[in-house]
Design a protein around this motif. Structure first.
Motif, PDB file in Angstrom:
ATOM      1  N   LEU A 603       0.845  -1.189   0.000  1.00  0.00           N
ATOM      2  CA  LEU A 603       0.000   0.000   0.000  1.00  0.00           C
ATOM      3  C   LEU A 603       0.885   1.246   0.000  1.00  0.00           C
ATOM      4  O   LEU A 603       1.715   1.436   0.884  1.00  0.00           O
ATOM      5  CB  LEU A 603      -0.903   0.007   1.237  1.00  0.00           C
ATOM      6  CG  LEU A 603      -1.713   1.294   1.489  1.00  0.00           C
ATOM      7  CD1 LEU A 603      -2.691   1.552   0.351  1.00  0.00           C
ATOM      8  CD2 LEU A 603      -2.427   1.216   2.832  1.00  0.00           C
ATOM      9  N   THR A 605       0.619   5.423  -0.014  1.00  0.00           N
ATOM     10  CA  THR A 605      -0.275   6.559   0.188  1.00  0.00           C
ATOM     11  C   THR A 605       0.519   7.859   0.188  1.00  0.00           C
ATOM     12  O   THR A 605       1.701   7.883   0.559  1.00  0.00           O
ATOM     13  CB  THR A 605      -1.052   6.450   1.520  1.00  0.00           C
ATOM     14  OG1 THR A 605      -0.116   6.470   2.606  1.00  0.00           O
ATOM     15  CG2 THR A 605      -1.874   5.175   1.569  1.00  0.00           C
ATOM     16  N   TYR A 639      -3.004   0.381  -3.867  1.00  0.00           N
ATOM     17  CA  TYR A 639      -3.016  -0.773  -2.982  1.00  0.00           C
ATOM     18  C   TYR A 639      -3.074  -2.054  -3.811  1.00  0.00           C
ATOM     19  O   TYR A 639      -4.041  -2.295  -4.524  1.00  0.00           O
ATOM     20  CB  TYR A 639      -4.230  -0.678  -2.056  1.00  0.00           C
ATOM     21  CG  TYR A 639      -4.333  -1.753  -0.995  1.00  0.00           C
ATOM     22  CD1 TYR A 639      -3.220  -2.474  -0.567  1.00  0.00           C
ATOM     23  CD2 TYR A 639      -5.564  -2.016  -0.399  1.00  0.00           C
ATOM     24  CE1 TYR A 639      -3.331  -3.445   0.410  1.00  0.00           C
ATOM     25  CE2 TYR A 639      -5.690  -2.982   0.590  1.00  0.00           C
ATOM     26  CZ  TYR A 639      -4.569  -3.703   0.985  1.00  0.00           C
ATOM     27  OH  TYR A 639      -4.677  -4.662   1.962  1.00  0.00           O
TER      28      TYR A 639
END
Length: 800
Positions: A603, A605, A639
Motif C-alpha cells: 500500500l 499513500t 493498494y
C-alpha cells in the motif's frame, strides 16, 4: 540576427565536447529490463502501481516517489494501456489535481492545480503546446506528473506543474542486453470508425564490437469522430539508440516525429443555462446578409462596410457600437440581430459543434536528443544533454480565427554530479549544471473578425457566417505577426543531504539571464506593427525541502520554492508588452505532505497540502499562463491487495483565484446575461467587456475524486472499473452559466493467451451527459464542449 539552429547546435556541441558525461553509471546488464512485473512482499505488482522505481524527473536526483519531497505521480505504459487512457485529459483518473478544461478540444497539455501545465520530454521542457497538437499518450513508456513548478535544475517553468513524457523508444536502454528481439503489433478499433495501428521493435546490433541497443516505435491513426466534420489523421515515429562505449562512457540518442491533421473543437456556441440543463438551443440566422459579392463567405472589408460586428461594453447600457437599446432588428445595430422569422428553439445534438468541413489543424513536431555520459576517475559523473524540439502549426477556423506557428528550441545542459560521504551520519549528493536554451518563436494570428455565435449550429455553416481569414485568403491580414528570439543562460546547483539516516534536506539554487527580443511585422494590423522590444532580464530561483523518516516506510516533508516563469503565448512567442514589463516572472510554492508504504509495501499513500502563487502578475497571457493564487489538498493511494486485486484512489480539493483582476475587472467575451442585450439581438456579432466582482478561476471544479479497481481472476483474464466524480463549476469567468457535476464509469477487460491479447473497453458506461468548459477565462461564457456519450473500443495485439 538570431543564431541558426544548426550553427547554435554546433557551437554548443563544441563548447561542451569535453571528456564528459553521465548522471548515472552504466546500467547493469539485465535481459529482463523491459519486464514490468515487480515483486512487493509475496504479491505481484504487474502494472507498477506502487511506483517503487526511481525517477530523476522531479528533483534532478534519482529518488523513489516516496522519497521525493514533492507531489508527483508516475504512470507506467502498462497502466495506460490497461485502463485505455486515450489522451491527457484522462490522466485525472490516476493522479489528483489534474482536471483540465478544454483548449478547443485538443489535449496538448493539462491543467495542474487549476493552472496551465507544461510538457517535458525525458526531463527537458518542450515548446509550449496548449492546444496545437494532442500529446501522443500511446507512444509513452511512462508519464511523470509533477504538481507545482519544476526543480531549479530544469530552468524556468510554470507554477502549475508539468508532465514528463518518457517515450517508448526509451526502452533502447535495455536493448544491448537482450538475448533476442522483442516487439509487438496492435490494431485498435472502436466507436466512430476508430482505426489505430501500432508497432514496436527492439534489439541490438554491434558497432565495432560495441553492442548498441535500439528501439523503434510507430503509430498511425485514421479515425472519424463523434462530432460532425471532425476526425483524426496522425502518425508518430520514434527511434532511440543506447550504447556503452566502455565501462565509463555511454551515449543515448533518439528522435520522435509527430504529424497530425484534425481540428480545434470550439463545441457549442450561444451558451445558456437552459442549453446546459435541457439541450434547448436558440436557433436562428443573421438578419442581414453581408455577403454582398456572393463569394460564399464574408470578407473583412464587407464586415467593416456593414459597420462591424464587435461591440465593447464600457458602462451599464452603453457599448462602443451604441446604447443597448439600439440592438435589435429595428435599431441602429440591426447588423447584430438574428432574423425574427428564423428564431426558434430546438433540441441540439451534442454532435453539432462549431467545426466547418473547411476547417483544419495541421501540425508537425520533431523532437531529438543526444546524451553523452562519462564517469571521471574521481567518481564525478558528467552528463551532457543536447535537445531539440520544433513545432509547425497551421490552423483555420471559418468562424474567423486563423493561426500559423513556426517555433523551435535548442537546449544544452551540462550536469556534474558526485557523492560525498562525510561520515557515517552525513551523506550528500551534489549536482552542478550550466545550461543554455535558445528559442525562436514565430506566431501569426487573425482574430479581430472572430464571431463565435453568428453560426446556427442546428443548420451548420453558411455563406453569411464563414469569414475570410489571413493565411488562406489574400484579402485578410494577420493582427499579430510576432517573431521572438530569446536565449536563457542558466547556472544551477543542487544538494541532497542525509543526516543521521533520518533527516533529509534538498537544497537548490539557480540563476537565469534572459536575453530577449520580439518584433511585430509591419504587415500586422496590431497597433504596435513594425515595432520591436528587447530586454535582458535575470532572476534567482531556489528550492528547499526537509523530510524526516518517522519509520523506514513513512516520510513527512516540507517544501518551499521560488521559480522563474517565462510568460509566452500559444506558439512560445512573447508579446512586446510582456518583454517591456519583464518576461521572466516569479512563482512561489509552499507544500507539506506525508508519504508512506504500508502492509509489507503493498500500500502506497500520499497526502499533500499546498499554496502557490504567481508573485509578479504584471505580465500575463490569458490563454496559456494566467496569474493565479491556488491552494488545495491532494490524496493518493495505490493498494495491491493480492495477486488478483489492486486498487487506485485519488481525490483533490482546490481553490484557484485569478490575481490579475484590474480595477475595472477582467476582459472576457460576454454572454447576453452579462451585456443586457437579448440573445436574438446580439448573436449576429460579438460583445465583450470587463467583468468585475468574481475572481475565482472558471472551468475548474473545486473537487475531483476517482477510484479504480483492477481484478485478475485468472492468469489470462484481467478486468477493471474506474469511477470518476467531478463537482459542478462555473463555465466562464462571469459565472452566469454553471456546468453540473457528473460521475463517469469506465469498464475494460484484457484476455491474454500466449503471445496474443484481446482488450475491450466501454467508456462512459451509463451514458452520462456532461460538459467541459472551453478556453474558460476568455470564452467560457460563450462556448462549452459537450463530452462524448457511451463508446466502445477493441484492441488486438500480438507480442514477440
Amino acid at each position: 540576427m538570431p543564431p541558426h539552429p544548426h550553427r547554435l547546435g554546433l557551437a554548443i556541441a563544441l563548447a561542451f565536447a569535453s571528456p564528459a558525461i553521465a548522471q548515472n553509471p552504466p546500467p547493469e546488464p539485465a535481459s529482463t529490463r523491459l519486464a514490468t512485473v515487480e515483486v512487493s512482499g509475496q504479491v505481484l505488482d504487474r502494472r507498477d502501481l506502487l511506483q517503487q522505481g526511481e525517477t530523476n524527473s522531479v528533483t534532478g536526483f534519482d529518488l523513489s516517489i516516496k522519497d521525493t519531497p514533492r507531489a508527483v505521480t508516475s504512470v507506467s505504459a502498462e497502466l495506460i494501456d490497461l485502463l485505455n487512457i486515450r489522451d491527457l485529459n484522462d490522466i485525472t483518473t490516476l493522479t489528483p489535481g489534474t482536471f483540465t478544461s478544454s483548449f478547443f478540444g485538443v489535449a496538448g497539455s493539462i491543467d495542474i492545480r487549476g493552472t496551465p501545465g507544461e510538457n517535458y520530454f525525458r526531463g527537458v521542457r518542450r515548446v509550449d503546446n496548449p492546444g496545437n497538437i494532442p500529446t501522443p499518450i500511446a507512444a509513452s513508456d511512462r508519464l511523470d506528473i509533477v504538481r507545482g513548478p519544476a526543480s531549479p535544475i530544469y530552468g524556468p517553468s510554470k507554477i502549475g506543474g508539468y508532465v514528463n513524457f518518457v517515450p517508448k523508444s526509451a526502452r533502447a536502454e535495455s536493448g544491448a542486453y537482450l538475448d533476442k528481439a522483442v516487439g509487438e503489433v496492435s490494431f485498435t478499433t472502436g466507436s466512430w470508425d476508430r482505426a489505430v495501428l501500432e508497432a514496436e521493435y527492439g534489439y541490438k546490433f554491434n558497432a565495432d564490437a560495441t553492442p548498441v541497443g535500439y528501439y523503434l516505435y510507430g503509430l498511425h491513426e485514421n479515425s472519424d469522430s463523434y462530432y460532425r466534420n471532425d476526425g483524426t489523421r496522425q502518425s508518430v515515429l520514434q527511434a532511440a539508440f543506447d550504447s556503452d562505449i566502455n565501462e565509463r562512457t555511454r551515449v543515448e540518442f533518439g528522435v520522435q516525429y509527430h504529424n497530425y491533421h484534425g481540428n480545434q473543437n470550439a463545441g457549442w456556441n450561444r451558451l445558456s443555462q437552459d442549453l446546459i440543463d435541457s439541450g434547448t438551443y436558440l436557433a436562428g440566422t443573421p438578419l442581414l446578409n453581408l455577403d454582398s459579392d456572393q463569394s460564399g463567405r464574408l470578407s473583412q472589408a464587407e464586415i467593416i462596410a456593414a459597420g462591424g460586428l464587435s461591440a465593447f461594453v464600457f458602462a451599464p447600457g452603453l457599448t462602443t457600437a451604441g446604447p443597448v437599446a439600439s440592438f435589435g432588428p429595428n435599431g441602429a445595430n440591426a447588423v447584430f440581430a438574428l432574423d425574427p422569422a428564423s428564431v426558434h428553439q430546438v433540441q441540439l445534438s451534442r454532435k453539432n459543434v462549431l467545426i466547418d468541413p473547411e476547417d483544419f489543424l495541421a501540425t508537425d513536431t520533431t523532437t531529438a536528443y543526444f546524451d553523452f555520459h562519462h564517469t571521471l576517475n574521481n567518481g564525478v559523473q558528467l552528463t551532457n544533454k543536447l535537445f531539440f524540439d520544433s513545432l509547425d502549426t497551421e490552423l483555420q477556423n471559418s468562424y474567423g480565427f486563423s493561426q500559423v506557428i513556426d517555433t523551435y528550441v535548442l537546449e544544452d545542459q551540462l550536469i556534474a554530479s558526485w557523492q560525498w560521504d562525510a561520515s557515517p551520519n552525513v551523506q550528500a549528493d551534489f549536482e552542478f549544471s550550466p545550461s543554455v536554451r535558445h528559442t525562436r518563436a514565430k506566431l501569426a494570428e487573425d482574430f479581430l473578425f472572430e464571431f463565435l455565435d453568428r453560426r446556427d449550429l442546428s443548420q451548420g455553416p453558411s455563406a453569411n457566417d464563414r469569414i475570410e481569414t489571413a493565411g488562406l485568403f489574400d484579402s485578410a491580414q494577420f493582427v499579430n505577426d510576432l517573431t521572438t528570439d530569446y536565449t536563457d543562460y542558466g547556472l544551477a546547483a543542487l544538494s541532497n543531504l542525509t543526516l543521521y539516516q533520518r533527516w533529509h534536506a534538498l537544497l537548490g539554487l539557480r540563476y537565469d539571464v534572459l536575453d530577449i527580443q520580439s518584433r511585430q511585422a509591419r504587415t500586422a494590423t496590431a497597433g504596435d506593427a513594425g515595432q520591436q522590444a528587447s530586454d535582458t532580464d535575470s532572476g534567482l530561483s531556489w528550492t528547499a525541502s526537509l523530510g524526516y523518516d518517522l519509520t523506514d516506510n513513512i516520510r513527512p516533508y516540507l517544501t518551499a520554492s521560488t521559480q522563474r516563469t517565462v510568460i509566452t503565448g500559444q506558439g512560445g512567442e512573447v508579446s512586446l508588452a510582456n518583454v517591456e514589463l519583464g518576461a521572466l516572472n516569479a512563482s512561489r510554492l509552499y507544500e507539506a505532505g506525508i508519504k508512506g508504504n504500508f502492509l509489507d509495501g503493498r500500500l502506497f499513500t500520499a497526502v499533500s497540502a499546498y499554496r502557490q502563487t504567481r508573485t509578479n502578475f504584471s505580465s500575463q497571457n490569458l490563454s496559456t499562463n494566467t496569474s493565479t493564487r491556488g491552494k488545495g489538498i491532494e490524496l493518493e493511494a495505490r493498494y495491491v491487495v493480492s495477486d488478483w486485486l489492486s486498487l487506485i484512489g485519488n481525490s483533490a480539493w482546490q481553490d484557484v483565484i485569478n490575481t490579475n483582476i484590474s480595477a475595472g475587472g477582467q476582459f472576457a467575451f460576454f454572454n447576453p446575461a452579462n451585456s443586457g442585450i437579448a440573445p436574438e439581438n446580439s448573436f449576429g456579432g460579438t460583445v465583450s467587456g470587463l467583468i468585475d466582482g468574481r475572481n475565482k478561476r472558471s472551468g475548474i471544479p473545486d473537487r475531483v475524486s476517482s477510484l479504480t479497481a483492477i481484478v485478475k481472476p485468472t492468469d489470462i483474464l484481467e478486468v477493471f472499473a474506474t469511477v470518476t466524480d467531478v463537482a459542478s463549476m462555473p463555465s466562464g469567468f462571469s459565472g452566469v452559466v454553471r456546468l453540473p457535476g457528473y460521475t463517469v464509469v469506465n469498464l475494460g477487460s484484457s484476455v491474454s493467451i500466449g503471445q496474443f491479447e484481446v482488450q475491450g473497453f466501454i467508456n462512459n458506461l451509463f451514458n452520462e451527459r456532461y460538459f467541459r468548459a472551453n478556453a474558460s477565462d476568455l470564452f467560457g461564457s460563450n462556448l462549452v464542449l459537450p463530452e462524448r456519450p457511451r463508446s466502445w473500443t477493441v484492441r488486438l495485439r500480438y507480442r514477440f
